[in-house]
Motif scaffolding. Structure first.
Motif, PDB file in Angstrom:
ATOM      1  N   ILE A  84      -4.543   3.845  -4.937  1.00  0.00           N
ATOM      2  CA  ILE A  84      -5.185   3.220  -3.783  1.00  0.00           C
ATOM      3  C   ILE A  84      -6.576   2.731  -4.189  1.00  0.00           C
ATOM      4  O   ILE A  84      -6.965   1.611  -3.888  1.00  0.00           O
TER       5      ILE A  84
ATOM      6  N   ARG B 140       0.820  -1.221   0.000  1.00  0.00           N
ATOM      7  CA  ARG B 140       0.000   0.000   0.000  1.00  0.00           C
ATOM      8  C   ARG B 140       0.853   1.270   0.000  1.00  0.00           C
ATOM      9  O   ARG B 140       0.571   2.216  -0.736  1.00  0.00           O
TER      10      ARG B 140
ATOM     11  N   GLU C  92       0.958   9.126  -6.092  1.00  0.00           N
ATOM     12  CA  GLU C  92       1.132  10.563  -5.878  1.00  0.00           C
ATOM     13  C   GLU C  92       2.118  11.138  -6.886  1.00  0.00           C
ATOM     14  O   GLU C  92       1.896  12.203  -7.457  1.00  0.00           O
TER      15      GLU C  92
ATOM     16  N   LYS D 271       0.760   4.104  -2.864  1.00  0.00           N
ATOM     17  CA  LYS D 271       0.393   5.488  -2.535  1.00  0.00           C
ATOM     18  C   LYS D 271       1.459   6.461  -3.041  1.00  0.00           C
ATOM     19  O   LYS D 271       1.148   7.444  -3.719  1.00  0.00           O
TER      20      LYS D 271
ATOM     21  N   ASP E  20      -4.680   7.715  -8.782  1.00  0.00           N
ATOM     22  CA  ASP E  20      -5.228   7.197  -7.523  1.00  0.00           C
ATOM     23  C   ASP E  20      -5.053   5.682  -7.511  1.00  0.00           C
ATOM     24  O   ASP E  20      -5.967   4.924  -7.818  1.00  0.00           O
TER      25      ASP E  20
END
Length: 92
Positions: free
Chosen positions: A29, A14, A22, A18, A27
């Motif tokens: 996630i 995760r 970024e 992330k 996105d």
């Protein structure tokens, strides 16, 4: 797992999804499967390579250190070293 290895360098976890998302403006996630698309698979590998300072190691011929940073170990290093040597002959 939702955050299993995806992309050419196999982004996992995760936190990496992330950070990569970024950096790439994605996105990851909510849509981790974006890394299965060729353009994002490539972009994620470039992000990983750059974010880990691997160009400096590559320029210095530090193959084992690059393997360590990508893999966390030396699994498959002999095969990669052989392919690398072959690639150098082709590119020279």
């Amino acid at each position: 797992s939702k955050f299993r290895g995806r992309g050419l360098i196999q982004i996992t976890g995760r936190a990496n999804y992330k950070a990569c998302g970024e950096a790439l403006g994605l996105d990851l996630i909510r849509q981790p499967e974006l890394l299965e698309k060729p353009q994002y698979a490539c972009m994620s590998a470039a992000w990983f390579w750059a974010s880990r300072g691997l160009n400096t190691l590559a320029d210095a011929g530090q193959f084992d250190k690059i393997t360590q940073r990508i893999n966390g170990g030396q699994n498959g290093a002999a095969d990669r070293q052989a392919l690398y040597a072959r690639a150098l002959k082709v590119l020279a």
